[in-house]
Motif scaffolding. Structure first.
Motif, short mmCIF file in Angstrom:
data_model
loop_
_atom_site.label_atom_id
_atom_site.label_comp_id
_atom_site.label_asym_id
_atom_site.label_seq_id
_atom_site.Cartn_x
_atom_site.Cartn_y
_atom_site.Cartn_z
N ASN A 128 0.44 -1.32 0.04
CA ASN A 128 0.50 -0.12 0.08
C ASN A 128 0.62 1.35 0.09
O ASN A 128 0.72 2.56 -0.75
N LEU A 129 1.87 1.16 0.38
CA LEU A 129 2.72 2.47 0.46
C LEU A 129 3.51 2.68 -0.90
O LEU A 129 2.97 3.91 -1.62
N THR A 130 4.06 1.52 -1.14
CA THR A 130 4.64 2.18 -2.92
C THR A 130 3.43 1.97 -4.24
O THR A 130 3.68 3.23 -4.54
N THR A 131 2.27 1.85 -3.69
CA THR A 131 0.91 2.03 -4.75
C THR A 131 0.73 3.35 -4.46
O THR A 131 0.68 4.25 -5.22
N MET A 155 -8.66 9.10 -1.63
CA MET A 155 -9.08 7.59 -1.80
C MET A 155 -8.43 6.42 -2.95
O MET A 155 -8.42 5.79 -2.50
N VAL A 156 -7.43 7.24 -2.71
CA VAL A 156 -6.16 6.70 -2.80
C VAL A 156 -5.13 5.65 -1.77
O VAL A 156 -5.04 4.02 -1.57
N ILE A 157 -5.42 6.81 -0.49
CA ILE A 157 -5.44 6.14 1.00
C ILE A 157 -6.22 5.27 1.00
O ILE A 157 -5.67 3.63 1.09
N ILE A 158 -7.55 5.02 0.86
CA ILE A 158 -7.96 4.13 1.60
C ILE A 158 -8.13 3.05 0.32
O ILE A 158 -8.26 1.57 1.40
N ALA A 159 -8.03 3.25 -1.02
CA ALA A 159 -7.89 2.00 -1.91
C ALA A 159 -7.00 1.07 -1.64
O ALA A 159 -6.77 0.08 -1.41
N ALA A 160 -5.53 2.07 -1.10
CA ALA A 160 -4.43 1.10 -1.01
C ALA A 160 -4.94 0.46 0.13
O ALA A 160 -4.25 -0.98 0.20
N ASN A 161 -5.67 0.50 1.00
CA ASN A 161 -5.39 -0.01 2.33
C ASN A 161 -6.44 -0.82 2.36
O ASN A 161 -5.85 -1.98 2.81
N TYR A 390 -8.30 -7.26 8.66
CA TYR A 390 -9.07 -6.41 7.79
C TYR A 390 -8.96 -5.43 8.34
O TYR A 390 -8.87 -4.59 7.95
N CYS A 391 -9.63 -5.67 9.48
CA CYS A 391 -9.57 -4.18 11.07
C CYS A 391 -8.35 -3.76 10.71
O CYS A 391 -8.10 -2.38 10.20
N ALA A 392 -7.27 -4.19 10.96
CA ALA A 392 -6.20 -3.87 11.17
C ALA A 392 -5.04 -2.76 9.71
O ALA A 392 -5.26 -1.28 9.90
N GLY A 393 -6.00 -3.78 8.76
CA GLY A 393 -5.62 -3.45 7.24
C GLY A 393 -6.18 -1.90 6.72
O GLY A 393 -5.82 -1.51 6.53
N VAL A 394 -7.78 -2.06 6.84
CA VAL A 394 -8.59 -1.19 6.63
C VAL A 394 -9.32 -0.05 7.88
O VAL A 394 -9.00 1.27 6.88
N GLY A 395 -8.48 0.10 9.14
CA GLY A 395 -8.84 0.54 9.82
C GLY A 395 -8.28 1.35 10.04
O GLY A 395 -8.72 3.59 10.45
N GLY A 396 -6.82 1.36 9.08
CA GLY A 396 -5.77 3.19 8.83
C GLY A 396 -6.47 4.12 8.29
O GLY A 396 -5.88 5.26 8.78
N SER A 397 -7.53 3.53 7.47
CA SER A 397 -7.83 5.21 6.49
C SER A 397 -8.94 5.88 7.40
O SER A 397 -8.80 6.36 6.81
N MET A 398 -9.48 5.21 7.99
CA MET A 398 -10.51 6.63 9.22
C MET A 398 -9.15 7.95 9.58
O MET A 398 -10.51 9.07 9.74
N LEU A 399 -8.34 8.31 10.02
CA LEU A 399 -7.52 9.24 9.88
C LEU A 399 -6.08 9.10 9.30
O LEU A 399 -5.87 8.50 8.61
N ILE A 400 -5.95 10.56 8.71
CA ILE A 400 -4.62 10.44 7.40
C ILE A 400 -3.12 9.60 8.16
O ILE A 400 -2.52 9.57 7.73
N ILE A 401 -3.45 9.98 9.30
CA ILE A 401 -1.70 9.40 10.45
C ILE A 401 -2.01 8.43 10.20
O ILE A 401 -0.89 7.58 11.58
N GLY A 402 -3.04 7.25 10.36
CA GLY A 402 -3.09 6.08 10.83
C GLY A 402 -2.73 5.10 9.70
O GLY A 402 -2.79 3.89 9.94
N SER A 403 -2.15 5.04 9.13
CA SER A 403 -1.57 4.46 7.91
C SER A 403 -0.17 4.79 7.29
O SER A 403 0.19 6.07 7.17
N ALA A 404 0.39 3.85 6.59
CA ALA A 404 1.84 4.46 5.92
C ALA A 404 1.39 5.08 5.16
O ALA A 404 1.81 6.06 4.53
N ALA A 405 0.20 4.56 4.07
CA ALA A 405 -0.54 5.08 2.67
C ALA A 405 -0.44 6.19 2.51
O ALA A 405 -0.04 7.50 2.57
N GLY A 406 -1.72 6.72 3.80
CA GLY A 406 -1.94 8.08 4.25
C GLY A 406 -0.39 9.39 4.94
O GLY A 406 -0.62 10.08 4.70
#
Length: 446
Positions: A128-131, A155-161, A390-406
């Motif tokens: 998800n980070l590279t994508t 939407m790229v952040i959400i789709a990548a996660n 699922y929850c750990a991968g997708v849940g990070g999209s709820m805040l922009i700081i919640g995932s490496a992609a965000g």
């Protein structure tokens, strides 16, 4: 000593979560946390009254606690290093343009769906980070208006996660579960692909209301002018070989039962030989060549060291029995496997999902087939592990700081935390709950 270890862990965790306000890189905090906790544990072992059941010889021997945890962690880190190198090789040779150059539409809503679906499936194969980085570079090429670009980037952040959650090689948390044997390839794909797709499709559908009409035509001066040192045919060959190298790793693990890092390093070495032979036929200046040794210098070692620090820190919590006690508390007082995972997913939008998953893996060991009660959910490919992915991968999209992609998209596009919270967070939450609901429904039916 156990209380002191918990306090230090919480403080270290807070430092990681507050990386930006503190202006201290989270890798430094994670490394300090991991090394400090093991030092505290060793001091407690030396003082026999604290951990009388362990002696220092058992702690540091060839079969001791430290080397045991380090061996398991090394499997994950070597896999990530191999996969990251392959992705960098594709990117530096312009391989991703094989896909992105095909996007011609200027209709905003149609483009949004194309980019989201493309990101969803690319993230499953790459990460998800590279994508996210590749897609943001594409957005800069085809969208000039910043506000429009922020919506697409979100939407790229959400789709990548979402795309990384259902693939064993798409997200670092799923990689962790896959490498340790908590999940296997076919079950994780079949159980999570529809929930993950819904978690992407619902926000994209809702975000469509922000976009009307068509984008302005691409001006000539916005076209990519990247210097190219390989032919069109060679670029395509590198792209195909690189993607095949990643896709064949799960097949290799299934056929040989060897750890995944051996498979990814095997395919990397074959791609390395191909590149050496390719460049040996060319008369290029060294600065124009992109051989593997130069690409290795581009690998994000800070990310690798972050995983090392945080996974070692979680290992201490496991050794002193803290994770087992937390697991027992959750099992006795919550008991519902779905609620536990949904809460963990929401927490992953606030704090990093890597330590959350690592902690869960330490709290709940893989149960034997035929286990009863809560343990029945924790067998290999059990509901607990699949839903955790699922929850750990997708849940990070709820805040922009919640995932490496965000975080990386936030840095590249300068998206405001408040803007994302106001415009996107609710959409991501609705998508997260939609996918979670579908997963629960399919488990109840099938």
């Amino acid at each position: 000593m156990e209380i002191a270890i918990v306090i230090v862990f919480i403080l270290g965790y807070a430092a990681i979560a507050l990386e930006h306000p503190l202006k201290i890189d989270k890798t430094a905090s994670a490394l300090l946390l991991g090394m400090l906790l093991w030092t505290m544990y060793a001091v407690g072992v030396l003082n026999g009254n604290v951990f009388p059941e362990v002696n220092i010889h058992d702690l540091v021997s060839s079969h001791g606690s430290i080397r045991h945890h380090l061996g398991e962690i090394a499997e994950i880190l070597f896999f990530l290093m191999g996969a990251m190198t392959i992705v960098e090789l594709i990117d530096v040779h312009g391989g991703f343009s094989v896909i992105t150059d095909k996007i011609k539409t200027r209709k905003k809503i149609k483009l949004l769906w194309i980019l989201a679906i493309l990101t969803f499936f690319m993230s499953a194969v790459l990460d998800n980070l590279t994508t996210s980085i590749v897609m943001v570079m594409l957005l800069r090429k085809i969208i000039s208006d910043q506000k429009d670009r922020w919506i697409y980037a979100s939407m790229v952040i959400i789709a990548a996660n979402s795309g990384g959650a259902w693939s064993p090689i798409g997200d670092v948390t799923t990689i962790m579960l896959w490498v340790k044997g908590n999940v296997t390839t076919v079950p994780i794909i079949t159980s999570l692909i529809i929930p993950s797709f819904l978690s992407m499709a619902v926000p994209v559908l809702l975000a469509s209301r922000y976009l009307k009409g068509e984008l302005a035509p691409i001006s000539a001066d916005t076209e990519c002018k990247k210097e190219c040192c390989v032919t069109f045919r060679e670029r395509n060959q590198i792209f195909i070989l690189g993607v095949l190298a990643l896709l064949l790793v799960p097949v290799f693990k299934t056929l040989t039962h060897l750890p995944p890092f051996i498979g990814v390093l095997l395919t990397l070495s074959l791609l390395w030989v191909f590149l050496e032979l390719m460049y040996n036929k060319k008369c290029l200046d060294k600065s124009q060549e992109h051989r593997v040794p130069s690409i290795l210098q581009r690998i994000d070692m800070a990310t690798i060291l972050f995983f090392l620090g945080i996974l070692l820190a979680v290992g201490v919590l496991q050794e002193v029995g803290i994770l087992k006690n937390v697991a027992n508390y959750l099992t006795e007082n919550v008991g519902n496997v779905y609620i536990i995972n949904i809460v963990l997913g929401m927490l992953s939008s606030i704090v990093d999902n890597v330590p959350l998953v690592a902690a869960a893996m330490g709290m709940y060991p893989i149960a034997e087939v035929g286990a009863v009660g809560f343990d029945a959910f924790c067998v290999q490919d059990g509901v607990f592990w699949q839903f955790l992915a699922y929850c750990a991968g997708v849940g990070g999209s709820m805040l922009i700081i919640g995932s490496a992609a965000g975080v990386v998209v936030m840095g590249l596009e300068k998206i405001n935390f408040g803007w994302y919270l106001k415009k996107i967070s609710l959409l991501a939450l609705l998508g997260y709950l939609a996918g979670a609901g579908w997963f629960i429904l399919q488990e109840m039916i099938f």
